[in-house]
Write an enzyme that holds these catalytic residues in place. Structure first.
Site: not given
Length: 156
Positions: A12-13, A20, A25, A76, A79, A82, A89, A102, A104-105, A111, A115
């Site tokens: 998402p996002n 954004r 980011y 990635n 949100a 978390h 699953d 995994e 993450h930027l 943060r 998170r």
């Protein structure tokens, strides 16, 4: 022989990359990032397919489907990292079929406190975070190396 496939799943996002919070980011758009990953994948000898969704169920479906067509999955989950037991699953169900990395930027542990909870930490083969778009590039390099180490060059 078909090249091994690496699927990259943006949560998402991430469709708003470049717009954004660019101070967090960066200014690279998602389409620019995906194009680089496809080019870099070709240079590494892997086929790269990228997808993005803001919807948890669509992400669950994409994770599950990757087990049939990919040798590695780079995620990635934004949100959902978390909060989503459903995605946890799904990753748990496919991790024996493919390499899962995994990305993450940013570095979530530095943060907001919420998170710091990572529902995937014990499931993924590795995590790369905090390097902006380079996190994805490093994950792609790792995925290609792990695919070769496993001898996973089967037809996808």
């Amino acid at each position: 022989m078909t090249l091994p496939r690496v699927e990259i799943l943006h949560g998402p996002n991430l469709n708003l990359l470049g717009e954004r919070e660019p101070e967090l980011y960066g200014q690279t758009s998602l389409s620019e990032l995906d194009a680089r990953l496809v080019r870099d994948g070709a240079a590494l000898g892997v086929e790269v397919a990228c997808a993005q969704s803001n919807h948890e169920g669509a992400l669950v479906d994409a994770v599950q489907e990757a087990r049939h067509r990919a040798a590695a999955l780079i995620v990635n989950l934004g949100a959902y990292t978390h909060t989503s037991v459903a995605l946890r699953d799904a990753v748990a169900a496919v991790r024996t079929h493919l390499v899962v990395i995994e990305v993450h930027l940013t570095a979530p542990s530095g943060r907001e406190s919420f998170r710091r909870e990572n529902l995937f930490a014990d499931l993924v083969h590795g995590r790369i975070e905090g390097f902006g778009p380079l996190s994805y590039v490093l994950a792609l390099r790792a995925a290609s190396e792990l695919i070769r180490a496993r001898g996973d060059v089967r037809d996808q």
